[in-house]
Design an enzyme around this catalytic site. Sequence first.
Site, PDB file in Angstrom:
ATOM      1  N   CYS A   6       0.790  -1.224   0.000  1.00 41.98           N
ATOM      2  CA  CYS A   6       0.000   0.000   0.000  1.00 41.98           C
ATOM      3  C   CYS A   6       0.824   1.275   0.000  1.00 41.98           C
ATOM      4  O   CYS A   6       1.972   1.293   0.390  1.00 41.98           O
ATOM      5  CB  CYS A   6      -0.877   0.062   1.244  1.00 41.98           C
ATOM      6  N   ASN A 107      -1.023   1.311   5.609  1.00 44.45           N
ATOM      7  CA  ASN A 107      -0.008   0.514   4.939  1.00 44.45           C
ATOM      8  C   ASN A 107       0.618  -0.377   6.002  1.00 44.45           C
ATOM      9  O   ASN A 107       1.118   0.140   7.008  1.00 44.45           O
ATOM     10  CB  ASN A 107       1.056   1.447   4.328  1.00 44.45           C
ATOM     11  N   GLY A 108       0.569  -1.696   5.796  1.00 39.36           N
ATOM     12  CA  GLY A 108       1.194  -2.584   6.769  1.00 39.36           C
ATOM     13  C   GLY A 108       0.338  -3.792   7.065  1.00 39.36           C
ATOM     14  O   GLY A 108      -0.694  -4.024   6.441  1.00 39.36           O
ATOM     15  N   TYR A 250      14.058  -2.181  -3.126  1.00 41.69           N
ATOM     16  CA  TYR A 250      13.059  -2.417  -4.169  1.00 41.69           C
ATOM     17  C   TYR A 250      11.792  -1.560  -4.079  1.00 41.69           C
ATOM     18  O   TYR A 250      11.386  -0.965  -5.072  1.00 41.69           O
ATOM     19  CB  TYR A 250      12.662  -3.899  -4.157  1.00 41.69           C
TER      20      TYR A 250
END
Length: 454
Positions: A6, A107-108, A250
């Site tokens: 996310c 996010n997570g 990345y």
Amino acid sequence: MIHEECGVMGAYDFDGGDVALDLYHGLYTLQHRGQESCGIVTNDYVKLYTVKGKGLVNEVFTKYNLPTLKGKIGVGHVLYGYTGEENDGVQPIVSRYCKGSMTICMNGTITNYDELRSELESRGAIFQSSSHAEMVMNMVAVARTQTHSAEEAMLATAAKLKGAFSIVLMSPKKLMAVRDPYGFKPLSLGKRGNAYFFASETAAFDVIRAQTVCDVRPGELIKIDDNGVTHFDSMVGKVKPAQCIFEYVYFARPDSYIDGKSVYKARIDIGRELYKAAPAQADIVIGVPSSGLHFALGYSYESGISYVDGLMKNSYVGRTFIKGTDEIRREAVSIKLNALRGAIEGKSVVLVDDSIVRGTTSANLIRLVKDAGAKAVHMRIASPPFVYSCPYGSDIPERKALAAVRMSVEEIRKSIDADSLGYLPMSAFARAGLADRYCDACFTGKYPDGAESR
Ligand code: SF4
């Protein structure tokens, strides 16, 4: 190929301007963090306005629906979603409860999700999805009935959560951002004039001409409301920070800064270290777009081997389709990338990529480069071998699927048909300036919070 789940954004304009367009542009910049669904919710103090759905940012938002998003506060989200899991939690998630409305983006991954959800369900809570954000919102709503403010409720909730979370939360008149005490996922605060923004990556600030103010510190909550910007640090410093080191390898864009460190510079330095640890004799060095390019450049700087654009990326392939079976992955590599025969033919090549997960992508890439006439392909990987999964929200598969768990380095080399194969050693991260405050559990098995590998 590994995916991050996310990207989150938040905006609050003290001058009262509509924030939807800034959120839209910011989400565009964060698209690499999630391509499955996206959404924006804004708030003009009278009502909430929502546009969200499955698809990319340029598919979900249109010139017709974007202007309907009114208001000086808003939040936005792009979601990748787990492969093979129920994925019905398109965010932002909006809820109405006794204190008004609440909107959340996250996010997570909450590692004690099952336990916390069961607790809520045993007290009558109803869930519409398996989204961890929805569960967090339920917890904040319950906590809000026992506290004096939304920020107290968020902090009380955060204290019970385990795992990784960077959350942006909008209550009727407040915007808040909170980061877990380890700071696994990035989250920053930016400013343009009298408008403030939260974003998963600082690159989102660049496109909306905002300046980075600071990172949300691991464990910190920042609230923005009519009284200004307030920092809460009751959870800061309780544990040693452990930011995801793979963000630098990345996930993050090279034009982002995470916790003050340039992702681009980190990649160049890692590329240099990769050459020192795994030198190769070759005519040219090429990187696998996009994340491999700057490692390759660093490898070239350190080795003196010419850097060449050897692989062309088709930018118009939606990442949404690049998943699924091995066969689809094989086809996807050739649709997504093509080798430049003119640059490669007759050359001995160092091919630099960010990681090897199952090994399938590397084998397809090497075949692509050899089919374009390379004499030899020396594969170099800008991270150590993946030997553990990630419980914090990155979809590194279970251990049994990882190439480095199933095979020795020599066996992997043979299986991908490389002439030589070299990985970045763990110690090289520190020499590239990434030491002490990072999670590296997918390479070492040392989970900062004691979580267990799958
Ligand atoms: S386990 Fe790996 S991918 Fe997951 S947070 Fe840690 S470093 Fe990042």
